[in-house]
Design an enzyme around this catalytic site. Structure first.
Site, PDB file in Angstrom:
ATOM      1  N   THR A 135       0.821  -1.228   0.000  1.00 49.19           N
ATOM      2  CA  THR A 135       0.000   0.000   0.000  1.00 49.19           C
ATOM      3  C   THR A 135       0.851   1.272   0.000  1.00 49.19           C
ATOM      4  OG1 THR A 135      -1.707  -1.188   1.234  1.00 49.19           O
ATOM      5  CG2 THR A 135      -1.813   1.223   1.296  1.00 49.19           C
ATOM      6  N   ILE A 166       1.946   0.186   6.814  1.00 48.84           N
ATOM      7  CA  ILE A 166       2.606  -1.119   6.775  1.00 48.84           C
ATOM      8  C   ILE A 166       2.701  -1.712   8.182  1.00 48.84           C
ATOM      9  CG2 ILE A 166       4.662  -2.405   6.039  1.00 48.84           C
ATOM     10  CD1 ILE A 166       2.808  -1.040   3.786  1.00 48.84           C
ATOM     11  N   ASP A 249      -4.010 -14.406  -1.678  1.00 48.48           N
ATOM     12  CA  ASP A 249      -4.893 -15.590  -1.710  1.00 48.48           C
ATOM     13  C   ASP A 249      -4.648 -16.486  -0.491  1.00 48.48           C
ATOM     14  OD1 ASP A 249      -6.087 -14.919  -4.080  1.00 48.48           O
ATOM     15  OD2 ASP A 249      -4.918 -16.314  -5.319  1.00 48.48           O
ATOM     16  N   GLN A 348     -23.888  -5.233  22.852  1.00 46.47           N
ATOM     17  CA  GLN A 348     -25.316  -5.073  23.146  1.00 46.47           C
ATOM     18  C   GLN A 348     -25.747  -5.998  24.293  1.00 46.47           C
ATOM     19  OE1 GLN A 348     -26.849  -2.725  21.516  1.00 46.47           O
ATOM     20  NE2 GLN A 348     -28.857  -2.956  22.431  1.00 46.47           N
ATOM     21  N   GLU A 375      -5.891  -6.076   3.949  1.00 46.86           N
ATOM     22  CA  GLU A 375      -5.712  -7.177   2.984  1.00 46.86           C
ATOM     23  C   GLU A 375      -6.848  -7.206   1.949  1.00 46.86           C
ATOM     24  OE1 GLU A 375      -3.884 -10.783   4.114  1.00 46.86           O
ATOM     25  OE2 GLU A 375      -2.837  -9.855   5.784  1.00 46.86           O
TER      26      GLU A 375
HETATM   27  C1  LIG Z   1      -4.108  -0.995  10.510  1.00 44.99           C
HETATM   28  C2  LIG Z   1      -3.763  -1.199   9.063  1.00 44.99           C
HETATM   29  C3  LIG Z   1      -2.798  -2.122   8.723  1.00 44.99           C
HETATM   30  C4  LIG Z   1      -2.445  -2.308   7.371  1.00 44.99           C
HETATM   31  N1  LIG Z   1      -1.418  -3.179   7.046  1.00 44.99           N
HETATM   32  C5  LIG Z   1      -0.968  -3.224   5.771  1.00 44.99           C
HETATM   33  C6  LIG Z   1       0.208  -3.978   5.419  1.00 44.99           C
HETATM   34  O1  LIG Z   1       0.843  -4.630   6.269  1.00 44.99           O
HETATM   35  N2  LIG Z   1       0.642  -3.948   4.139  1.00 44.99           N
HETATM   36  C7  LIG Z   1       0.003  -3.241   3.171  1.00 44.99           C
HETATM   37  O2  LIG Z   1       0.461  -3.243   2.030  1.00 44.99           O
HETATM   38  N3  LIG Z   1      -1.134  -2.522   3.465  1.00 44.99           N
HETATM   39  C8  LIG Z   1      -1.614  -2.500   4.725  1.00 44.99           C
HETATM   40  N4  LIG Z   1      -2.740  -1.751   5.042  1.00 44.99           N
HETATM   41  C9  LIG Z   1      -3.433  -1.040   3.975  1.00 44.99           C
HETATM   42  C10 LIG Z   1      -4.809  -1.628   3.666  1.00 44.99           C
HETATM   43  O3  LIG Z   1      -4.659  -2.861   2.999  1.00 44.99           O
HETATM   44  C11 LIG Z   1      -5.559  -0.575   2.819  1.00 44.99           C
HETATM   45  O4  LIG Z   1      -5.873   0.489   3.693  1.00 44.99           O
HETATM   46  C12 LIG Z   1      -6.816  -1.137   2.183  1.00 44.99           C
HETATM   47  O5  LIG Z   1      -6.471  -2.057   1.178  1.00 44.99           O
HETATM   48  C13 LIG Z   1      -7.686  -0.043   1.553  1.00 44.99           C
HETATM   49  O6  LIG Z   1      -6.947   0.874   0.825  1.00 44.99           O
HETATM   50  P1  LIG Z   1      -7.163   2.456   1.091  1.00 44.99           P
HETATM   51  O7  LIG Z   1      -7.022   2.666   2.555  1.00 44.99           O
HETATM   52  O8  LIG Z   1      -6.239   3.202   0.207  1.00 44.99           O
HETATM   53  O9  LIG Z   1      -8.661   2.728   0.708  1.00 44.99           O
HETATM   54  P2  LIG Z   1      -9.206   3.103  -0.775  1.00 44.99           P
HETATM   55  O10 LIG Z   1      -8.632   2.182  -1.791  1.00 44.99           O
HETATM   56  O11 LIG Z   1      -9.008   4.576  -0.978  1.00 44.99           O
HETATM   57  O12 LIG Z   1     -10.753   2.788  -0.606  1.00 44.99           O
HETATM   58  C14 LIG Z   1     -11.640   3.680   0.074  1.00 44.99           C
HETATM   59  C15 LIG Z   1     -13.040   3.065   0.047  1.00 44.99           C
HETATM   60  O13 LIG Z   1     -13.464   2.879  -1.314  1.00 44.99           O
HETATM   61  C16 LIG Z   1     -13.814   1.532  -1.537  1.00 44.99           C
HETATM   62  N5  LIG Z   1     -13.410   1.169  -2.897  1.00 44.99           N
HETATM   63  C17 LIG Z   1     -12.234   1.411  -3.516  1.00 44.99           C
HETATM   64  N6  LIG Z   1     -12.234   0.944  -4.762  1.00 44.99           N
HETATM   65  C18 LIG Z   1     -13.442   0.365  -4.954  1.00 44.99           C
HETATM   66  C19 LIG Z   1     -14.067  -0.319  -6.044  1.00 44.99           C
HETATM   67  N7  LIG Z   1     -13.434  -0.529  -7.184  1.00 44.99           N
HETATM   68  N8  LIG Z   1     -15.340  -0.747  -5.885  1.00 44.99           N
HETATM   69  C20 LIG Z   1     -15.996  -0.576  -4.700  1.00 44.99           C
HETATM   70  N9  LIG Z   1     -15.458   0.054  -3.641  1.00 44.99           N
HETATM   71  C21 LIG Z   1     -14.199   0.518  -3.752  1.00 44.99           C
HETATM   72  C22 LIG Z   1     -13.042   0.735  -0.493  1.00 44.99           C
HETATM   73  O14 LIG Z   1     -13.668  -0.508  -0.221  1.00 44.99           O
HETATM   74  C23 LIG Z   1     -13.118   1.684   0.696  1.00 44.99           C
HETATM   75  O15 LIG Z   1     -14.350   1.526   1.349  1.00 44.99           O
HETATM   76  C24 LIG Z   1      -3.116  -1.584   6.377  1.00 44.99           C
HETATM   77  C25 LIG Z   1      -4.111  -0.662   6.730  1.00 44.99           C
HETATM   78  C26 LIG Z   1      -4.426  -0.445   8.057  1.00 44.99           C
HETATM   79  C27 LIG Z   1      -5.448   0.597   8.400  1.00 44.99           C
END
Ligand SMILES: Cc1cc2nc3c(=O)[nH]c(=O)nc-3n(C[C@H](O)[C@H](O)[C@H](O)COP(=O)(O)OP(=O)(O)OC[C@H]3O[C@@H](n4cnc5c(N)ncnc54)[C@H](O)[C@@H]3O)c2cc1C
Length: 402
Positions: A135, A166, A249, A348, A375
């Site tokens: 990410t 991360i 996966d 609840q 994920e």
């Molecule tokens: C505590 C924490 C730990 C994490 N650990 C890791 C890690 O170890 N490694 C890593 O690489 N990442 C990690 N992440 C990142 C995490 O995987 C991402 O935050 C997540 O995949 C969503 O990406 P985003 O936050 O950019 O949201 P966005 O991609 O901006 O999405 C925002 C909203 O839009 C929706 N959305 C986006 N595109 C679509 C679509 N095509 N159709 C429908 N809905 C959509 C999403 O579901 C979400 O509700 C972590 C995040 C957190 C908060």
């Protein structure tokens, strides 16, 4: 036919005697040594190195690695069972196991024999933790839109860019990172690298304060002319996106297991509470509306467990490709939606006491939320499932059956 019907009803009883022994060991460790720490880990938001030590002492990191690389080759299913057992009491501690698998899978799936022998034994022993860095600030769900670049110079790649959110940032030695080696090639222009924490030009930035799983670190990574040996590239140039997806996966079921653990832990706690707490002259569990909630919570946990174990068996059968992609996404989606719903219901059942920090279900509800997000958000899981279904239906039509 018999095998098929047996497999469709996998339960805890499908574990071999040796697997049940491991499950009992993890359950005891979780109940006796991790549960008493859970509230404090949440309150202090400090990474629980003592829990890592418990895992090291008892060889739990070794569960997910094969014998030639220092592990015990205990199967994917056993790793899921271990994550579930620990997450019943402490989701931060469950995540440590899940991310050890997430961060190692790229090496296991795409590493050369030399890379496996170089990196995996320290991970199997828990001497090093692992991380998976996909990410970025501008690319989460749309991970192929990443901006981090890796430019080849002789025997090295020069990485520039940053990663965001991360898990294990700052506490691990090894980061499996994804970067663009060809900016013009979209998905096919991404490559995977193992970046060691002491590489010049690599830096850990801000660690994020957050709603739940507070003991787990979530942070930024910076690459400023960070020179990584070409021998740390996993697979060929351009293989990175495929590796990232194959990892997910197999790692998404780990988040499903974390979610199920949270749901089961909350159900157990709410049930015990409901037998003690009295209103209108009897335990609240005897009020049918409360009993009905508890029954629904237990039912959702059992359904989630059936899916999770089935997915673990599928990974252990060596499945790859569409079948695994779909079941893994279904399992992650279902188990983590169950986690959010059931932990909310547990709050609840406890009424006002559910909302205050003295009782663990408010922490469980906060911890559950992230399982629907990382994920791949659960919206993304639905997209993945639908995409795989459409492929299957196309094959159905092509076969002339539709
Ligand atoms: C505590 C924490 C730990 C994490 N650990 C890791 C890690 O170890 N490694 C890593 O690489 N990442 C990690 N992440 C990142 C995490 O995987 C991402 O935050 C997540 O995949 C969503 O990406 P985003 O936050 O950019 O949201 P966005 O991609 O901006 O999405 C925002 C909203 O839009 C929706 N959305 C986006 N595109 C679509 C679509 N095509 N159709 C429908 N809905 C959509 C999403 O579901 C979400 O509700 C972590 C995040 C957190 C908060």
């Amino acid at each position: 036919m018999e095998t098929t019907s047996r497999r469709s009803a996998i339960t805890a009883e499908d574990l071999s005697p040796e697997q049940r022994e491991i499950k009992d060991l993890v359950r005891t460790l979780a109940r006796e040594r991790i549960a008493p720490r859970a509230a404090e880990i949440d309150r202090t938001a400090e990474f629980p190195w003592d829990v890592v030590e418990i895992y090291r002492e008892n060889g739990l990191f070794g569960l997910m690695f094969d014998e030639p690389y220092g592990g015990v080759g205990a199967s994917a299913l056993m790793t899921l069972v271990a994550i579930e057992e620990v997450s019943k009491y402490c989701a931060t501690s469950g995540l440590i196991l899940a991310v050890q698998e997430l961060g190692s899978l790229g090496i296991k799936l795409a590493g050369s024999e030399e890379q496996k022998r170089r990196f995996l034994p320290a991970l199997a022993a828990g001497e090093s933790l692992a991380a998976y860095a996909l990410t970025e600030a501008g690319s989460g769900s749309d991970s192929a839109a990443m901006a981090t670049e890796a430019r080849r110079e002789g025997d090295e790649y020069v990485l520039n860019g940053s990663k965001r959110f991360i898990t294990n940032a700052g506490v691990t030695q090894l980061y499996v990172c994804f970067a663009k080696t060809d900016k013009t090639a979209d998905h096919d222009g991404i490559s995977a690298f193992v970046v060691e924490a002491d590489t010049p030009g690599f830096e850990v930035g801000r660690i994020e304060p957050k709603m739940g799983i507070k003991g787990s670190t979530t942070g930024e990574l910076f690459f400023n002319d960070c020179r990584v040996p070409a021998s740390n590239r996993l697979g060929e140039e351009g293989d990175g996106f495929g590796i990232a997806m194959r990892v997910l996966d197999r790692s998404r079921p780990g988040i499903a297991a974390q979610g199920l653990g949270l749901a089961q832990g909350a159900t157990d706690y709410a049930c015990a509470y409901a037998k003690e707490r009295e209103t209108f002259g009897e335990p609240i569990a005897r009020h049918q509306l409360v009993g009905g909630m508890l029954a629904d919570m237990a039912t959702r946990c059992e359904a989630a467990r059936g899916l999770l174990y089935r997915c673990g068996h599928l990974i252990d059968s060596g499945a790859d490709g569409s079948e695994l992609t779909k079941l893994s996404a279904i399992t992650k989606l279902f188990c983590t939606d169950v986690a959010m719903g059931v932990t909310t219901d547990a709050v609840q059942v406890l009424g006002g006491y559910g909302y205050i920090q003295e009782y663990p279900v408010e922490r469980m509800m906060r911890d559950a939320k992230i399982t629907q997000i990382y994920e791949g958000t659960n919206q993304i899981q639905r997209l993945v499932i639908a995409r795989e279904m459409l492929k299957e239906n196309r094959a159905f039509l092509l076969a002339g059956i539709g």
